[in-house]
Scaffold this motif. Structure first.
Motif, PDB file in Angstrom:
ATOM      1  N   VAL A  45       0.828  -1.200   0.000  1.00  0.00           N
ATOM      2  CA  VAL A  45       0.000   0.000   0.000  1.00  0.00           C
ATOM      3  C   VAL A  45       0.870   1.261   0.000  1.00  0.00           C
ATOM      4  CG1 VAL A  45      -0.178  -0.054   2.528  1.00  0.00           C
ATOM      5  CG2 VAL A  45      -1.891   1.167   1.189  1.00  0.00           C
ATOM      6  N   GLY A  46       2.043   1.190   0.648  1.00  0.00           N
ATOM      7  CA  GLY A  46       2.943   2.339   0.638  1.00  0.00           C
ATOM      8  C   GLY A  46       3.458   2.644  -0.752  1.00  0.00           C
ATOM      9  N   THR A  47       3.742   1.601  -1.524  1.00  0.00           N
ATOM     10  CA  THR A  47       4.206   1.794  -2.899  1.00  0.00           C
ATOM     11  C   THR A  47       3.132   2.469  -3.738  1.00  0.00           C
ATOM     12  OG1 THR A  47       5.385  -0.303  -2.647  1.00  0.00           O
ATOM     13  CG2 THR A  47       5.285   0.635  -4.856  1.00  0.00           C
ATOM     14  N   MET A  48       1.904   1.954  -3.641  1.00  0.00           N
ATOM     15  CA  MET A  48       0.834   2.508  -4.453  1.00  0.00           C
ATOM     16  C   MET A  48       0.498   3.944  -4.064  1.00  0.00           C
ATOM     17  SD  MET A  48      -3.106   1.448  -4.994  1.00  0.00           S
ATOM     18  CE  MET A  48      -3.522   2.688  -3.779  1.00  0.00           C
ATOM     19  N   LEU A  49       0.382   4.200  -2.762  1.00  0.00           N
ATOM     20  CA  LEU A  49       0.068   5.560  -2.327  1.00  0.00           C
ATOM     21  C   LEU A  49       1.216   6.516  -2.623  1.00  0.00           C
ATOM     22  CD1 LEU A  49      -1.812   4.978   1.052  1.00  0.00           C
ATOM     23  CD2 LEU A  49      -2.752   5.556  -1.186  1.00  0.00           C
ATOM     24  N   GLY A  50       2.454   6.019  -2.483  1.00  0.00           N
ATOM     25  CA  GLY A  50       3.594   6.857  -2.848  1.00  0.00           C
ATOM     26  C   GLY A  50       3.545   7.248  -4.317  1.00  0.00           C
ATOM     27  N   GLY A  51       3.207   6.270  -5.176  1.00  0.00           N
ATOM     28  CA  GLY A  51       3.069   6.573  -6.600  1.00  0.00           C
ATOM     29  C   GLY A  51       1.923   7.517  -6.873  1.00  0.00           C
TER      30      GLY A  51
END
Length: 464
Positions: A144-150
């Motif tokens: 989820v951190g990867t997606m929200l960061g993107g």
């Protein structure tokens, strides 16, 4: 086909699918462990009262299952955290060169893999610890951190104005709250009507639709200047290191100190927030609450309204208060709510405990915007990669730490976790007082960060 520049639908569907599954994860694990440890069926009730056999043996069974469930959460988090953190840091920073969509597509694939694995374990009644393997495999695609960061880097690409950027980031948090609340309410009824399998299958369909939207409809926000060059893994890591160097040592001393301070405050607050609230479902399943799936769904839905109220808070307070004060108000909101939860012993008190936390999410979008304002446009991906990495790291460490503490303290005082998290909130609140020390009076970037949005006209606000 005309492509769109909106990541909000992706976040909305992702939040609905995740929060349709997330309340079920701990409940499913809890029920399976209950059956394995007590050699009896799980007592299902539609009210919040404990079963009539409230003897010492029954209490010991509850404590034993609570410890086992919290340790299971700890192991699952540990096995998935390192791959997810590494992928987040590399992938989101690399999106400055290859575009933002890859940071959204891969986590959606990982989430779909995890939900399908959960469906298989539930449907075929496979070994419960296969879920830890599934968690590890899905983390290789990011999390989820990867997606929200993107998504936040995508928004930073699309927004020139600092106020617009902050409002749109707050809007993403609001979308998460709105859809996750709907999913949380649905979960309890879905579970009672159809068991665990159909909610997992439904969540998988939503994630598949989300993946198709991202691949075929979402437009790329960052045009790749030299797509024919080809970037090796080594070159990608070199660019990552160079980008991190630029954002942390490329500015003045005051700017670097300010950025480091903001990131530290953000990380500590994330640790206290995510870690402290991670055990709330187990707390509700435990005595004396003994909540049913229906009540847990309502409780989760009420908790997610904090995203809506926090968005409203950011919208209103940003017109008259500095950013630092908005962050402080949000931290005080979380701290008071956690103290309330620690002493909640009845269903009514547990529901009322959500009210003090209504502004607890405000610090996240405001601080992301504050950090984005002091970094150049070309390094937004690296910045949000570092922020997402530290957010995921803080979350994973927080869940691991508070899971182990809960397993240790549940027998004598289950609310200790929440009091500890509330105490930790004092640290970032004290650190906020240092922000103005690093103010650069001659900087056009840091001035709005510290003075708020009083001078921004209504024309700068984004369309909802």
């Amino acid at each position: 086909m005309r492509r769109l520049y909106f990541v909000e639908p992706i976040v909305a569907i992702y939040a609905f699918a995740i929060f349709l599954v997330f309340p079920l994860v701990q409940q499913y694990v809890y029920r399976r462990l209950w059956q394995e440890l007590t050699n009896s069926s799980y007592p299902v009730s539609d009210n919040s009262r404990c079963t009539p056999t409230n003897g010492s043996n029954h209490s010991n069974q509850h404590a034993e299952v609570q410890r086992a469930a919290s340790l299971f959460s700890l192991y699952s988090d540990l096995f998935s955290s390192i791959p997810s953190l590494t992928v987040t840091l590399v992938l989101v920073s690399y999106s400055d060169q290859c575009g933002r969509k890859i940071t959204i597509v891969l986590p959606l694939v990982g989430s779909l893999v995890y939900i399908l694995a959960f469906l298989a374990v539930s449907f075929f009644e496979l070994n419960l610890y296969l879920l830890i393997v599934a968690s590890f495999v899905s983390s290789l695609f990011g999390g989820v951190g990867t997606m929200l960061g993107g998504c936040f880097a995508y928004i930073a690409d699309m927004c020139e104005d600092g106020k617009q950027k902050m409002m749109r980031m707050a809007g993403v948090d609001m979308v998460i709250g709105l859809l996750s609340g709907v999913a949380s309410i649905s979960t309890g009824y879905f579970l009672r009507a159809a068991g665990f399998n159909w909610p997992f299958f439904t969540a998988a369909l939503f994630q598949l639709a989300n993946l198709l939207y991202t691949i075929f409809i979402l437009a790329e926000s960052r045009v790749v200047e030299s797509p024919a060059e080809g970037v090796s893994c080594g070159m990608a890591m070199q660019k990552l290191v160079k980008g991190v160097q630029q954002i942390f040592v490329g500015g003045s001393h005051n700017r670097n100190c300010l950025l480091g301070l903001l990131i530290t405050i953000f990380s500590v607050y994330t640790f206290a927030d995510m870690g402290g609230l991670s055990m709330i479902t187990l707390y509700e399943l435990n005595e004396p609450l003994c909540w049913s799936g229906i009540l847990i769904g309502y409780g989760s839905a009420l908790s997610t309204t904090v995203f809506l109220t926090s968005f409203a808070g950011v919208s209103l307070l940003s017109r008259c208060l500095p950013d630092v004060v908005i962050v402080l108000i949000g931290m005080l909101s979380l701290c008071s709510g956690l103290v309330f939860v620690a002493f909640a012993k009845t269903t009514l008190m547990m529901f009322l405990a959500r009210i003090p936390m209504m502004l607890a999410v405000m610090p996240f979008p405001v601080m992301r915007s504050m950090m984005s304002k002091v970094i150049s446009k070309s390094n937004q991906g690296v910045l949000f990669a570092c922020v997402a990495f530290l957010e995921s790291l803080s979350t994973n460490i927080g869940i691991a730490v508070f899971s182990s503490i809960y397993a240790t303290t549940v027998a004598w005082y289950p609310g200790f976790n929440f009091l500890l998290a509330a105490s930790l909130c004092i640290i970032p609140m004290m650190m906020l007082g240092l922000v103005n020390l690093f103010r650069e009076d001659d900087s056009e970037e840091t001035e709005p960060l510290l003075s708020g949005a009083q001078n921004i006209s209504s024309d700068d606000l984004p369309v909802a």
